[in-house]
Design an enzyme around this catalytic site. Structure first.
Site, short mmCIF file in Angstrom:
data_model
loop_
_atom_site.label_atom_id
_atom_site.label_comp_id
_atom_site.label_asym_id
_atom_site.label_seq_id
_atom_site.Cartn_x
_atom_site.Cartn_y
_atom_site.Cartn_z
N GLY A 56 -0.70 18.20 10.02
CA GLY A 56 -1.05 17.55 8.76
C GLY A 56 -2.42 17.86 8.19
N GLU A 111 -8.07 14.21 10.58
CA GLU A 111 -6.69 13.71 10.50
C GLU A 111 -6.30 13.62 9.04
OE1 GLU A 111 -3.86 12.99 11.62
OE2 GLU A 111 -3.68 10.96 12.44
N ASP A 112 -5.02 13.87 8.74
CA ASP A 112 -4.59 13.78 7.35
C ASP A 112 -4.58 12.33 6.87
OD1 ASP A 112 -2.44 13.10 8.99
OD2 ASP A 112 -0.97 14.39 7.99
N ASP A 115 -2.17 5.65 9.49
CA ASP A 115 -1.17 4.64 9.13
C ASP A 115 -1.43 3.42 10.01
OD1 ASP A 115 1.10 3.25 8.40
OD2 ASP A 115 2.51 4.83 8.87
N LYS A 143 -4.45 4.17 5.25
CA LYS A 143 -3.60 3.10 4.69
C LYS A 143 -4.09 1.71 5.06
CE LYS A 143 0.79 5.57 4.26
NZ LYS A 143 2.16 5.71 4.81
N PHE A 164 4.82 6.17 1.15
CA PHE A 164 4.91 7.36 1.97
C PHE A 164 4.45 8.54 1.13
CE2 PHE A 164 6.44 10.81 4.51
CZ PHE A 164 6.19 10.35 5.80
N ASP A 171 3.58 15.83 5.25
CA ASP A 171 4.99 16.22 5.14
C ASP A 171 5.92 15.03 5.18
OD1 ASP A 171 4.54 15.62 7.99
OD2 ASP A 171 6.57 16.41 8.27
P1 IMP Z 1 -0.27 6.36 12.85
O1 IMP Z 1 -0.28 6.73 14.30
O2 IMP Z 1 0.69 5.24 12.57
O3 IMP Z 1 -1.65 6.06 12.31
O4 IMP Z 1 0.34 7.57 12.07
C1 IMP Z 1 -0.45 8.65 11.68
C2 IMP Z 1 0.37 9.90 11.50
O5 IMP Z 1 1.62 9.59 10.90
C3 IMP Z 1 -0.33 10.85 10.58
O6 IMP Z 1 -1.01 11.83 11.30
C4 IMP Z 1 0.79 11.45 9.78
O7 IMP Z 1 1.22 12.64 10.40
C5 IMP Z 1 1.90 10.45 9.83
N1 IMP Z 1 1.95 9.65 8.59
C6 IMP Z 1 1.61 8.36 8.42
N2 IMP Z 1 1.79 7.95 7.15
C7 IMP Z 1 2.25 9.03 6.49
C8 IMP Z 1 2.58 9.28 5.10
O8 IMP Z 1 2.51 8.43 4.21
N3 IMP Z 1 3.00 10.53 4.81
C9 IMP Z 1 3.09 11.53 5.73
N4 IMP Z 1 2.76 11.35 7.03
C10 IMP Z 1 2.36 10.12 7.40
MG MG Z 2 2.39 14.23 10.47
#
Ligand code: IMP
Ligand code: MG
Length: 186
Positions: A56, A111-112, A115, A143, A164, A171
């Site tokens: 990402g 990190e992109d 979440d 987020k 999303f 992606d």
């Molecule tokens: P977390 O572990 O829940 O913080 O998720 C983070 C990862 O989930 C990121 O590195 C993204 O690859 C993916 N992700 C979370 N939200 C989105 C979104 O809105 N679009 C695309 N990828 C997302």
């Molecule tokens: Mg991802």
């Protein structure tokens, strides 16, 4: 890049419509330049390793490092994502480990999007064991759904809406990463 017309967007998505452009290319470029300047200012000395979380972060990292005006090294790590699912499972696996030695270096983990923050939580624990001088997180989007923000979260591009998002590296089922803007998916 100037704003794309609807037909130019559809050409890139293969005819699939996206809901709304959340951040256009110019807005992203301006903010990434600021983040680069912030990182330059935050590390006056020491070895700096910019560690991109694939896939990402690939476009963001490429743009970001060109705005960091000091010596640095680049490496990547790969953690498993949650595939075609739009909901975070919280399961994180390291599929590729950085080859660069982390010890004694300032690490900026790129990190992109954050979440739930679970991916980073798990990764930070792994990286902290390698005795870096410091670790900071640079996320393009946040987020703000993490129960408590990680203390290492130092550089954030935008507070993202609870949608999303795809494009500029992000992606859905490996699609849309190449879009030059960030958009909400239907
Ligand atoms: P977390 O572990 O829940 O913080 O998720 C983070 C990862 O989930 C990121 O590195 C993204 O690859 C993916 N992700 C979370 N939200 C989105 C979104 O809105 N679009 C695309 N990828 C997302
Ligand atoms: Mg991802």
């Amino acid at each position: 890049m100037s704003t794309l017309t609807t037909s130019e967007v559809l050409r890139r998505t293969g005819g699939k419509s996206i809901k709304a452009v959340a951040y256009d290319a110019e807005t992203i470029a301006r903010r990434v330049e600021e983040l680069g300047a912030d990182i330059t200012a935050a590390y006056p000395d020491g070895d700096l390793l910019v560690l991109g979380l694939l896939k990402g972060s690939f476009i963001f990292l490429g743009d970001l490092v060109r705005h960091i005006a000091r010596p640095l090294q680049v490496d990547f790590l790969v953690a498993s994502s949650y595939g075609a699912d739009m909901v975070s499972s919280g399961n994180v696996r390291l599929l590729y480990d950085p080859e660069t030695d982390l010890s004694g270096k300032h690490i900026v983990l790129v990190e992109d999007i954050i979440d739930t923050g679970k991916t980073l939580q798990r990764l930070m624990a792994v990286l902290a064991g390698r005795e870096p001088k410091s670790i900071a997180i640079c996320a393009l989007l946040d987020k703000k759904l993490a129960p408590e923000p990680p203390p290492e979260l130092r550089f954030v591009g935008f507070n993202a809406p609870p949608a999303f998002l795809v494009g500029y590296g992000l992606d859905h089922a490996e699609n849309y990463r190449h879009l030059p803007f960030i958009a909400a998916l239907e």
